[in-house]
Design a protein around this motif. Structure first.
Motif, PDB file in Angstrom:
ATOM      1  N   THR A   1       4.393   2.299   2.348  1.00 58.96           N
ATOM      2  CA  THR A   1       5.596   2.927   1.785  1.00 58.96           C
ATOM      3  C   THR A   1       5.951   4.192   2.551  1.00 58.96           C
ATOM      4  O   THR A   1       7.131   4.430   2.865  1.00 58.96           O
ATOM      5  CB  THR A   1       5.374   3.262   0.297  1.00 58.96           C
ATOM      6  OG1 THR A   1       5.072   2.075  -0.418  1.00 58.96           O
ATOM      7  CG2 THR A   1       6.610   3.914  -0.298  1.00 58.96           C
TER       8      THR A   1
ATOM      9  N   SER B   1       0.821  -1.204   0.000  1.00 61.65           N
ATOM     10  CA  SER B   1       0.000   0.000   0.000  1.00 61.65           C
ATOM     11  C   SER B   1       0.859   1.261   0.000  1.00 61.65           C
ATOM     12  O   SER B   1       2.054   1.238   0.317  1.00 61.65           O
ATOM     13  CB  SER B   1      -0.917   0.009   1.222  1.00 61.65           C
ATOM     14  OG  SER B   1      -0.140   0.034   2.411  1.00 61.65           O
ATOM     15  N   HIS B   2       0.217   2.374  -0.354  1.00 60.93           N
ATOM     16  CA  HIS B   2       0.885   3.673  -0.326  1.00 60.93           C
ATOM     17  C   HIS B   2       1.307   4.027   1.094  1.00 60.93           C
ATOM     18  O   HIS B   2       2.421   4.519   1.325  1.00 60.93           O
ATOM     19  CB  HIS B   2      -0.066   4.731  -0.895  1.00 60.93           C
ATOM     20  CG  HIS B   2       0.576   6.072  -1.082  1.00 60.93           C
ATOM     21  ND1 HIS B   2      -0.130   7.197  -1.468  1.00 60.93           N
ATOM     22  CD2 HIS B   2       1.869   6.492  -0.948  1.00 60.93           C
ATOM     23  CE1 HIS B   2       0.698   8.228  -1.537  1.00 60.93           C
ATOM     24  NE2 HIS B   2       1.909   7.829  -1.232  1.00 60.93           N
TER      25      HIS B   2
ATOM     26  N   PRO C   1      -5.682   3.777  -4.953  1.00 65.03           N
ATOM     27  CA  PRO C   1      -4.446   3.540  -5.718  1.00 65.03           C
ATOM     28  C   PRO C   1      -4.427   4.238  -7.075  1.00 65.03           C
ATOM     29  O   PRO C   1      -3.348   4.504  -7.619  1.00 65.03           O
ATOM     30  CB  PRO C   1      -4.436   2.009  -5.896  1.00 65.03           C
ATOM     31  CG  PRO C   1      -5.318   1.489  -4.808  1.00 65.03           C
ATOM     32  CD  PRO C   1      -6.376   2.525  -4.615  1.00 65.03           C
TER      33      PRO C   1
ATOM     34  N   TRP D   1      -2.747  11.080  -4.810  1.00 66.64           N
ATOM     35  CA  TRP D   1      -2.521  10.988  -3.349  1.00 66.64           C
ATOM     36  C   TRP D   1      -3.883  11.138  -2.670  1.00 66.64           C
ATOM     37  O   TRP D   1      -4.410  12.242  -2.547  1.00 66.64           O
ATOM     38  CB  TRP D   1      -1.575  12.094  -2.863  1.00 66.64           C
ATOM     39  CG  TRP D   1      -0.777  11.749  -1.631  1.00 66.64           C
ATOM     40  CD1 TRP D   1       0.516  11.330  -1.595  1.00 66.64           C
ATOM     41  CD2 TRP D   1      -1.201  11.827  -0.259  1.00 66.64           C
ATOM     42  NE1 TRP D   1       0.935  11.138  -0.293  1.00 66.64           N
ATOM     43  CE2 TRP D   1      -0.097  11.434   0.547  1.00 66.64           C
ATOM     44  CE3 TRP D   1      -2.391  12.177   0.382  1.00 66.64           C
ATOM     45  CZ2 TRP D   1      -0.152  11.391   1.948  1.00 66.64           C
ATOM     46  CZ3 TRP D   1      -2.465  12.121   1.771  1.00 66.64           C
ATOM     47  CH2 TRP D   1      -1.354  11.737   2.540  1.00 66.64           C
TER      48      TRP D   1
ATOM     49  N   GLU E   1      -7.426   4.189   1.018  1.00 64.61           N
ATOM     50  CA  GLU E   1      -6.701   4.950   0.000  1.00 64.61           C
ATOM     51  C   GLU E   1      -7.216   4.586  -1.388  1.00 64.61           C
ATOM     52  O   GLU E   1      -7.886   3.550  -1.562  1.00 64.61           O
ATOM     53  CB  GLU E   1      -5.194   4.714   0.104  1.00 64.61           C
ATOM     54  CG  GLU E   1      -4.763   3.269  -0.111  1.00 64.61           C
ATOM     55  CD  GLU E   1      -3.256   3.080   0.047  1.00 64.61           C
ATOM     56  OE1 GLU E   1      -2.603   2.770  -0.977  1.00 64.61           O
ATOM     57  OE2 GLU E   1      -2.744   3.251   1.177  1.00 64.61           O
TER      58      GLU E   1
END
Length: 544
Positions: A457, A453-454, A505, A509, A503
């Motif tokens: 990271t 996932s963002h 993807p 953002w 979130e």
């Protein structure tokens, strides 16, 4: 044994005692000392949890689940020392404990009085959990002369005798107003304030004089003479360009040196202020700027979002850019008084913060939709995440009647009241319609992040711990439908029952979190979500 610094305020409120305490603690910490700061609040609320943000500003939440005064946020941001339940006490909590003991018969029939019972409870609070500390800074809320603060002033008077004068120092923060018509600073309010404090048995050792003009040497000497302190102990405190300049400014004026001298400490090493020099360099020498729109409910009083605004500044420091915050009342988008597109189009990113109640909710949902459709970086926090889920349910998942049970019955409750959750102490349960104070999911809880996932990271980890303060939760039963609409649940409670992060993807953002990451951000350690959010805003600014 720990040494104690008692901080009082005089003349008027809002002089910055909390900021002063945080700055002094940071300077002592920079010399290698172990510090902790405590706040005594004289009001009768048990804690700030049920108080209006318009009256009290934000409610700051600690790892152990205490709802506290916003000054504890300053303490943490300046020292990096995590606040605890034992670092904030109110008159209401003191009286609640005493009355509970009296009803139980703990006082064996004795008459319960302010002295000694209330003052003893205040002293016990000040002395608790201090064995591993060098300095404990105790800030007394309110202004000397307030009837509510009298038991606290009496308690510190007693503590100065109990501990000895070599273990305690009193710092009084006061105002030296500038009278424009006369063209001079006036010392009389400070004289009267010190006289009132001394009449209560506490003679200050150091005076921190807030003034908007430089304090002439003659006036400084006059204050020292009439207030019975050394001239060097009269410390001018002019307005600073930034709150993060205050530690360096107070050090330049000799505040920390004077405090150590008052304790009889003459061999202390010079503080390492490189951390604060770097912060000021980043703050004063940005390499660009971005504009962030905060679409919220309490925007008329920025203190309602104090930690949030500071975390955005920290994100700017991490990216060496200036962050301009544009506060936007969500209700304007509902009443038709404002053109949503005209207001949001110039922004480089949009943030929807936490809050309670239905008012402004449709305006927040409209802001989420704008950010999603236009590809503008979006960050939703607590209620902001819930609004992102409702917007996604209505517009991308086909659940057109999606709503929150917080807003009343009817529709599909994408968001509902949380009635039970697991803690280290076991299962916690709550009832709808029960007491409001202290009944939310409060404090630090772990979350497991999806590996690719963002957010994983950004954090650099698949397991995190963040602070919560909420009564409602996104209903995990709708997860499959929402994810088909592109809104991915990338963070869950370790038991897999409670959604923590969502979130998109397919968006540059787009992140919503159920917790409050702003509470853990610091100028020397910006929170990764805020650093990433501002980085995304910088990229957006280059596209516009």
């Amino acid at each position: 044994m720990a040494r104690y610094i008692f901080i009082t305020g005089g003349v008027v409120s809002s002089l910055g005692k909390g900021l002063m305490a945080a700055s002094l603690a940071a300077l002592l910490q920079a010399r290698g000392y172990r510090v902790r700061i405590r706040k005594f609040d004289p009001y009768l609320n048990v804690d700030p949890g049920t108080m209006s943000p318009y009256q009290h500003g934000e409610v700051y939440v600690t790892d152990d689940g205490a709802e506290t005064d916003l000054d504890l946020g300053h303490y943490e941001r300046f020292t990096g020392v995590s606040a605890r339940q034992s670092d904030n006490v109110t008159s209401g909590r003191i009286y609640q404990q005493i009355i509970t003991k009296e009803r139980r018969g703990d006082y064996l029939g004795a008459t319960v009085q302010v002295v000694p019972h209330v003052t003893d409870a205040i002293k016990a609070f000040a002395l608790a959990e201090t064995d591993d500390l060098d300095f404990v800074l105790c800030e007394i809320g309110g202004t000397v002369g307030d009837i509510e603060s009298l038991p606290f002033i009496e308690a510190i008077r007693q503590l100065r005798n109990d501990l000895g004068r070599d273990k305690t120092v009193s710092v009084h923060v006061t105002l030296v107003p500038y009278i424009a018509a006369a063209g001079e600073l006036k010392t009389k309010p400070t004289q009267h304030s010190v006289r009132e404090l001394a009449a209560l048995g506490v003679q200050p050792d150091i005076l921190l004089c807030r003034c908007e003009k430089p304090l002439p040497e003659g006036e400084r000497a006059k204050i020292a003479q009439f207030c019975n302190v050394r001239k060097e102990a009269v410390i001018p405190a002019l307005d600073a360009q930034s709150i993060y300049a205050v530690p360096l400014q107070y050090h330049a004026e000799g505040l920390d040196d004077e405090v150590l001298r008052a304790f009889g400490i003459h061999d202390a090493k010079e503080p390492d202020v490189s951390r604060w020099l770097d912060i000021m360099d980043r703050h004063h020498n940005p390499e660009g700027e971005v504009t962030i729109g905060v679409v919220g409910k309490y925007v008329a009083l920025p203190d309602a979002y104090k930690s949030l605004s500071e975390a955005l500044v920290h994100g700017g420091m991490a990216n060496r850019v200036k962050v301009n915050i544009r506060w936007i009342d969500a209700e304007l988008f509902e009443s038709g008084e404002d053109d949503l597109v005209a207001r949001l189009e110039p922004l480089h990113a949009i943030l929807v913060p936490g809050g309670f109640g239905e008012r402004g909710s449709e305006g927040k949902i409209a802001a989420v939709q704008f950010a999603r459709e236009r590809g503008v970086p979006f960050f939703g926090i607590c209620l902001g995440m819930q609004m992102a889920c409702i917007e996604g349910a209505r517009n991308t998942a086909g659940i057109t009647d999606a709503t929150s049970s917080e807003f009343g019955p009817g529709g599909s409750p994408i968001v509902g009241i949380i009635t039970e959750w697991m803690t280290e102490e076991g299962l916690q349960t709550r009832q709808e319609g029960g007491d409001l104070g202290g009944t939310m999911r409060l404090g630090a809880y772990p979350a497991a992040l999806s590996p690719n996932s963002h957010v994983a990271t950004l954090y650099g980890s698949n397991l995190i711990s963040e602070r919560h303060r909420h009564r409602y939760e996104v209903n995990a039963r709708y997860r499959e439908q929402l994810e088909k609409g592109g809104l991915v649940f990338s963070g869950m409670s370790p038991d897999g029952l409670l959604p923590e992060i969502v979130e998109r993807p397919d968006h540059p953002w787009f992140i919503g979190v159920q917790f409050h990451p702003e509470l853990k951000s610091k100028p020397f350690d910006p929170h990764p979500l805020f650093a990433g959010f501002i980085e995304a805003a910088v990229k957006q600014s280059r596209l516009m």
